[in-house]
Write an enzyme that holds these catalytic residues in place. Sequence first.
Site, PDB file in Angstrom:
ATOM      1  N   ASN A  70      59.538 -20.659 109.495  1.00 13.60           N
ATOM      2  CA  ASN A  70      60.851 -20.162 109.924  1.00 13.60           C
ATOM      3  C   ASN A  70      60.768 -18.711 110.397  1.00 13.60           C
ATOM      4  OD1 ASN A  70      63.577 -20.420 110.422  1.00 13.60           O
ATOM      5  ND2 ASN A  70      64.190 -19.792 108.359  1.00 13.60           N
ATOM      6  N   ASN A  71      59.723 -18.417 111.153  1.00 12.18           N
ATOM      7  CA  ASN A  71      59.530 -17.048 111.625  1.00 12.18           C
ATOM      8  C   ASN A  71      58.649 -17.092 112.878  1.00 12.18           C
ATOM      9  OD1 ASN A  71      59.672 -14.294 111.687  1.00 12.18           O
ATOM     10  ND2 ASN A  71      58.362 -13.943 109.911  1.00 12.18           N
ATOM     11  N   HIS A 116      56.794 -19.431 117.930  1.00  7.53           N
ATOM     12  CA  HIS A 116      57.744 -19.468 116.817  1.00  7.53           C
ATOM     13  C   HIS A 116      57.374 -20.678 115.967  1.00  7.53           C
ATOM     14  CE1 HIS A 116      61.499 -18.934 114.609  1.00  7.53           C
ATOM     15  NE2 HIS A 116      61.453 -20.250 114.520  1.00  7.53           N
ATOM     16  N   CYS A 117      57.108 -20.459 114.699  1.00  2.96           N
ATOM     17  CA  CYS A 117      56.679 -21.561 113.826  1.00  2.96           C
ATOM     18  C   CYS A 117      57.843 -22.011 112.951  1.00  2.96           C
ATOM     19  CB  CYS A 117      55.504 -21.108 112.953  1.00  2.96           C
ATOM     20  SG  CYS A 117      54.956 -22.407 111.835  1.00  2.96           S
ATOM     21  N   VAL A 118      58.243 -23.269 113.117  1.00  6.10           N
ATOM     22  CA  VAL A 118      59.369 -23.779 112.321  1.00  6.10           C
ATOM     23  C   VAL A 118      58.983 -23.942 110.848  1.00  6.10           C
ATOM     24  CG1 VAL A 118      60.546 -24.937 114.220  1.00  6.10           C
ATOM     25  CG2 VAL A 118      58.806 -26.175 112.918  1.00  6.10           C
TER      26      VAL A 118
END
Length: 337
Positions: A185-186, A180-182
């Site tokens: 945001n996805n 999950h990549c902050v």
Amino acid sequence: MDFLILFLIYLAICLSCMVVAIKFSRQSQEYFARISHHVIQVIRPVIPQWLQVAVQLALHRLIHRRNSFFLVLHLVLEVVVYGVYSWEVVPYCLELGFRHSILLLPYILLLGKMYFFYLCCTRDPGTISPSNLKQLLKVYTYDGTLYRRDRVCPTCELMKPARSKHCRVCDRCVHRFDHHCVWVNNCVGGLNIRYFLLYLVTLSGMAAAVGTMTVRFLVQVALMSNLSQAMYVNAEGEHVPVGILFIVQKLFLTFPRILFMLGFTLLTFFLLAGYTAFHCYLVMTNQTSNEWYKHKNSCHVDNSWSDKRTWENIYHRGFVANVKEIISPETVQKKIR
Ligand SMILES: [Zn+2]
Ligand SMILES: [Zn+2]
């Protein structure tokens, strides 16, 4: 050397923040939650109760919920870097006769990056739902160690296809889950990893282009003003030629904003280039970040898998097939055909 020390402290702070941010964006959310828990324990006696509650709530939302904080931070940093580049570096470069096409390169890369960034943020990474589950179960075979048949996600209450994982931030199971990549945001999964890779490449290219143009400009200024030929009088009254540190300090005093921007851009470039190279390695060996991380941990902690079998990457099918799988994911439709 006071300004140089200040500049080095600034670079060290930037580097620390970036390392923490990248580690946080790649690894499990529990890792960051543990750190924040320890920080709260340390500062608990010196801050009022209401502030503790507010901090805990804010951290909970930041860590466990999808939010736009890093997305906005990402855009703000870009505006600052491109602001300094456009309003300070480019006008000087035009005066010095730099070619327009070279000066435009960072803007072309910015457009490409924005496009892939948009795709990363908005495209479905491969959400598993009752309607596509049956077909996604056929895409990858179970390797019997990391992925085993007949496992059910306790939250979604759906069978887990091989290479899928439940993202606690997005609260969904994702096909070929990477992480999950902050920053976008996805989740990054089987269906959007190609956009994520292109986003990383264009972002690294942006940092490289802005950094290169700025260094070229500063070198040109140093050469034109004959700084390298300059002398200074030391404590003994002798005339001594200036060194590279003196030139950097002189440039820093003349163009402080440009030097701060350059330091940040170069650090960003080296971190991004390393991270991009890591993802290229994962693509070439057909691994996800999640699999690589679990594999690495299993080497340190033998009991992470109950049967203690060594993980054999059965998904690796050779360089060309691995790359093709990323460019054109093995989606449901292809398998049916
Ligand atoms: Zn799930
Ligand atoms: Zn997610």
